[in-house]
Design an enzyme around this catalytic site. Structure first.
Site, PDB file in Angstrom:
ATOM      1  CB  SER A  68      -0.905   0.026   1.235  1.00  0.00           C
ATOM      2  OG  SER A  68      -1.761  -1.078   1.267  1.00  0.00           O
TER       3      SER A  68
HETATM    4  N1  SAH Z   1      -1.022  -4.741   4.099  1.00  0.00           N
HETATM    5  C1  SAH Z   1      -0.287  -4.968   2.890  1.00  0.00           C
HETATM    6  C2  SAH Z   1      -1.078  -4.579   1.649  1.00  0.00           C
HETATM    7  C3  SAH Z   1      -1.409  -5.791   0.929  1.00  0.00           C
HETATM    8  S1  SAH Z   1      -2.451  -5.726  -0.480  1.00  0.00           S
HETATM    9  C4  SAH Z   1       1.065  -4.295   2.902  1.00  0.00           C
HETATM   10  O1  SAH Z   1       1.363  -3.544   3.834  1.00  0.00           O
HETATM   11  O2  SAH Z   1       1.861  -4.556   2.007  1.00  0.00           O
HETATM   12  C5  SAH Z   1      -3.759  -6.772   0.090  1.00  0.00           C
HETATM   13  C6  SAH Z   1      -3.406  -8.188   0.449  1.00  0.00           C
HETATM   14  O3  SAH Z   1      -4.606  -8.843   0.884  1.00  0.00           O
HETATM   15  C7  SAH Z   1      -2.884  -9.036  -0.715  1.00  0.00           C
HETATM   16  O4  SAH Z   1      -1.641  -9.581  -0.369  1.00  0.00           O
HETATM   17  C8  SAH Z   1      -3.949 -10.134  -0.888  1.00  0.00           C
HETATM   18  O5  SAH Z   1      -3.414 -11.386  -1.277  1.00  0.00           O
HETATM   19  C9  SAH Z   1      -4.531 -10.198   0.521  1.00  0.00           C
HETATM   20  N2  SAH Z   1      -5.878 -10.773   0.620  1.00  0.00           N
HETATM   21  C10 SAH Z   1      -6.931 -10.641  -0.227  1.00  0.00           C
HETATM   22  N3  SAH Z   1      -8.014 -11.321   0.240  1.00  0.00           N
HETATM   23  C11 SAH Z   1      -7.630 -11.892   1.427  1.00  0.00           C
HETATM   24  C12 SAH Z   1      -8.287 -12.727   2.400  1.00  0.00           C
HETATM   25  N4  SAH Z   1      -9.557 -13.135   2.254  1.00  0.00           N
HETATM   26  N5  SAH Z   1      -7.585 -13.120   3.477  1.00  0.00           N
HETATM   27  C13 SAH Z   1      -6.288 -12.746   3.654  1.00  0.00           C
HETATM   28  N6  SAH Z   1      -5.615 -11.968   2.777  1.00  0.00           N
HETATM   29  C14 SAH Z   1      -6.273 -11.537   1.684  1.00  0.00           C
END
Ligand code: SAH
Length: 221
Positions: A68
């Protein structure tokens, strides 16, 4: 993967500039800014992006996912009103950056990732860093029954609705920050959901954002 965990003066200087930029963009919570100043964002990016790590931008982290934008991380963290010692559940570990920012604020962080490759890649990086984050491979819609209840829940993917099981795993007085799909289908509205003592939910809106979608079940896609 970026295997260099070196954090040199140049990185630290760039981080200070990023903090000032976030301040001018309206992040006012000093505890949040000091956590952003502490966590080396460049170690979470593939090495080809290291030069760009301290710009206020989102970046690809492999497996079709993104780290993000710093402003989004700071904004969600500020809405959470973290206090030291709180138990915080993150849905969407991704790169692990947001989880470390929460840990730098003194939270006990539990973070779930559904994407198998990303889960293993990030776990390896986190093991080399001094932040207290427990990671889990699983479906965030289900939360973590073993470790509930949580003081705070942060969802870092675009959610179609407020997941019931996560509301059940919140303490009374607890806060969830969730980017919820808007009706136009072109992004998310940031919601802060407070679970009142009587179990009812208070909802506040905080503007528009763009996240990758929250998907169901563990996968490799
Ligand atoms: N917090 C992260 C941003 C990640 S983007 C950072 O600081 O880098 C969002 C993430 O959510 C992705 O890696 C995606 O694979 C994950 N995601 C999507 N649906 C999900 C679910 N149901 N359970 C767990 N993770 C999920």
């Amino acid at each position: 993967m970026n295997t260099s965990l070196e954090d040199n003066y140049r990185h630290k200087g760039l981080r200070k500039q990023l903090v000032e930029q976030l301040r001018t963009k309206g992040i006012t919570d000093d505890a949040v800014l000091s956590a952003i100043n502490e966590v080396p964002r460049h170690v979470f990016l593939d090495s080809s992006f290291v030069e760009l790590a301290y710009q206020d931008q989102a970046f690809p982290i492999g497996s079709g996912q993104t780290i993000s934008q710093p402003h989004t991380v700071a904004f969600q963290t500020q809405l959470l009103q973290i206090e030291k010692g709180m138990k915080v559940l993150e849905i969407g570990t991704g790169s692990g950056y947001q989880a470390c920012v929460l840990a730098a604020m003194g939270a006990k962080v539990f973070s779930i990732e559904r994407q198998r490759n990303l889960y293993f890649k990030t776990k390896e990086i986190l093991e080399q860093l001094p932040f207290r984050v427990k990671t889990f491979l699983g479906d965030g819609y289900e939360g973590l029954t073993t470790y509930q209840p949580f003081d705070r829940i942060i969802i870092t993917a675009g959610a179609p609705s407020i997941p019931d099981m996560l509301v059940q795993q919140m303490k009374p007085g607890g806060i969830m920050v969730i980017p919820m799909d808007n009706t136009e289908g072109d992004g998310q509205t940031m919601l802060r959901v407070t679970k009142m003592e009587d179990g009812s939910l208070k909802k506040e809106e905080f503007g528009d954002f763009k996240f990758v979608p929250m998907l169901k079940e563990i996968g490799n896609d």
